[in-house]
Motif scaffolding. Sequence first.
Motif, PDB file in Angstrom:
ATOM      1  N   ILE A   2       0.822  -1.203   0.000  1.00 21.88           N
ATOM      2  CA  ILE A   2       0.000   0.000   0.000  1.00 21.88           C
ATOM      3  C   ILE A   2       0.857   1.255   0.000  1.00 21.88           C
ATOM      4  O   ILE A   2       0.589   2.217  -0.712  1.00 21.88           O
ATOM      5  CB  ILE A   2      -0.948   0.003   1.224  1.00 21.88           C
ATOM      6  N   CYS A  33     -12.903   3.815  -1.789  1.00 20.68           N
ATOM      7  CA  CYS A  33     -11.915   4.478  -2.616  1.00 20.68           C
ATOM      8  C   CYS A  33     -12.278   5.931  -2.877  1.00 20.68           C
ATOM      9  O   CYS A  33     -11.520   6.654  -3.499  1.00 20.68           O
ATOM     10  CB  CYS A  33     -11.762   3.752  -3.944  1.00 20.68           C
ATOM     11  N   LEU A  81      -8.011   4.264  -3.359  1.00 18.34           N
ATOM     12  CA  LEU A  81      -7.503   4.880  -2.119  1.00 18.34           C
ATOM     13  C   LEU A  81      -7.651   6.391  -2.110  1.00 18.34           C
ATOM     14  O   LEU A  81      -6.805   7.102  -1.578  1.00 18.34           O
ATOM     15  CB  LEU A  81      -6.026   4.515  -1.913  1.00 18.34           C
TER      16      LEU A  81
END
Lengths: 303, 426
Positions: A31, A92, A273
């Motif tokens: 990530i 998201c 994200l």
Amino acid sequence: MNTVALTNDTMPLPTAKDVSAASSKDQPLDIQTIVEELKQASQPVGVPFLDDPKFYTRDVDVFYNQAKQAIFGVDLDIGKNEVIAMIGPSGCGKSTFLRCLNRMNDTIDGCKVTGQLLLDGEDIYGKDQDPVLLRARVGMVFQKPNPFPKSIYDNVAYGPRIHGLTTNRSELDDIVEDSLKKAGLFNEVKDRLQSPGTGLSGGQQQRLCIARAIAVSPEVILMDEPTSALDPIATATIEELIDELRQSFTICIVTHSMQQAARISQRTAYFHLGYLVEVNKTNTVFTNPQHRLTENYITGRFG
Amino acid sequence: MSNKTELVRASLAKRYAREKRFRFWGLASIVLSLAFLAILLTTIFMQGLPAFTQTYMKLEVDLSAEALGVDANAPQDKLRAASYETVVMNALTTRFPGVTERKQKIALKKLVSSSAAYDLQAMVMADPKLIGTKQTVWVMADDDIDTYFKGNIDRNQPEADRRIKDFQLTWLDDLEAKGEVERRFNVTFFTSGDSREPEQAGILSALMGSFYTMLVTLLLSFPIGVAAAIYLEEFAPKNNPFVDFIEVNINNLAAVPSIVFGLLGLAVFIQFFGVPRSTALVGGLVLTLMTLPTIIIASRAALKAVPPSIRQAAYGMGASRVQTVFHHTLPLAMPGILTGTIIGMAQALGETAPLLMIGMVAFIVDIPQGITDPAAILPVQIYLWSDSPERAFTEKTSAAIIVLLFFLVIMNLLAVLLRKRFERRW
């Protein structure tokens, strides 16, 4: 899931992307790396900008309660009379972005939107922009069908009534009938306009919500996962409806179903994200994604 | 695998035993509370129901001009002042001749209620032609006689311990044998105010007092409470320390002992604003203070329970905040708000302590005609009667409790009905 993904696997991948795609299959997705990479990118991959757009958004950040940032620097243009699909994994920021477009985020405490958002060149978050007027121009359909606990007629007539769009009863009757026809619901409910809207089936309720939204003749309709609570038949009906509505409205739709995005939209935006990763013609996004995150998502590697 | 089955089986017995125990305790507590309720209701009804009837006594009265001291042509004020008590006394001595002893004469006079003379007065004033005739009238018996006929005086007790002496018993037996006493429905109980004489005491003034007090309370607390709830729930900024402070205080107010509200009412409404004491107006104001937190808390809970999707739908249509609240949220929250209000009102209806502080404990005979007349209220009336020495007030106390319970049940039924009526599904 996987008609789209299957097609994609059978397609030869573009040579320019061979390396990154291959490496992404082997490396676990970290990530931290992804976020760093997304931060570096100055603008989304693909074709985010249009001439003479309906919505013009640049550098949009959204914060919840100061500490938590939900959206990071989104730049996106949405064209007139197009259906744009917003896809991406849960959380998201696609719904958050959608709700910036008619200032529904105003109703959430501690939500702050910065950046530039224009509707036909007018600042959506400008001082002289009234959210009530804005929402009359930008309608919304929600994930869960939420008709008012009133009659079918009153549900559709509510918008015209509060905005004072009609002067007499017969005009209102016409608007109600017309909206229900556009939403493809009129034939099913014409004999029971006075019965409660909550008594309809889920798919009918959602079409009622669409009729309610189009009764005030908005320029744009925002749809937040409008079919996620419906069965495949009701979903198909709504999808057909969206295709027809495109003639008169701009439609922004958030969806978790990639097939749905592929079927109904002209352009697709992929969020990840809180970043807008890639925007392009729907066909291109699904057959030839430019960004490896998009590719991973549509091929079902994560999300 | 079999090992696991064994383990699960071993724990099963324990689990079922626990469930059984829990069910037993639950059932036991429900049975216990029902038993107490049954005991309470039985006692109240056993004691109270006789109060709805009253013993009447047959009296042959001689309305002669000599006895009354006026003739049929006398003006109204003379008629009013005529000696009706003499007529009643004459009738009693005729019925029981040979009573000479002073103590017995007094007892004879006290066979009938003092209202008998007033009944005759009303009768004669309505029709003066009755003067000079003989009439048969039924008059209320005195409270002791009434108590005896209701079986609340044991004639087997030693005479010294009895309110009714042996010579009175012979009279009463005689009356009963000749059918000259009768139990009738007690209209007086519902049509008159309080009285020192138990047989003449009624509930009406307290009932009207309670009605006016509740009216003031409802008219003030419902709009203020609902408006406060709407503001706090829909408009006030969230996570604001000042708003949080107000919320904490409202919740605390709901737990403040009610007598404190009475003191506040005494200090603020009566002393400072000079509202007349002992009236439905000041009672209503004090009960409003007491009821407000209940209504605010219930209304906020009801507003909170409205699904956010409805608010979103309204905002999405371009409704303003006020439109959203009044077109959608408030109507959907109405059943809960009404239930809360009626529970608050029922609480207020049964409240005594704060009203004692503002002088609503006075002896009120007149029936209040408005919110500024001195008034008693039902619970205070119960308190006053329960404190009275006369034996006959015991049943009046229970009867007043029955009336109060009746109104409480009505209010709760109303709450259920309103909720059914306004309930909408989404």
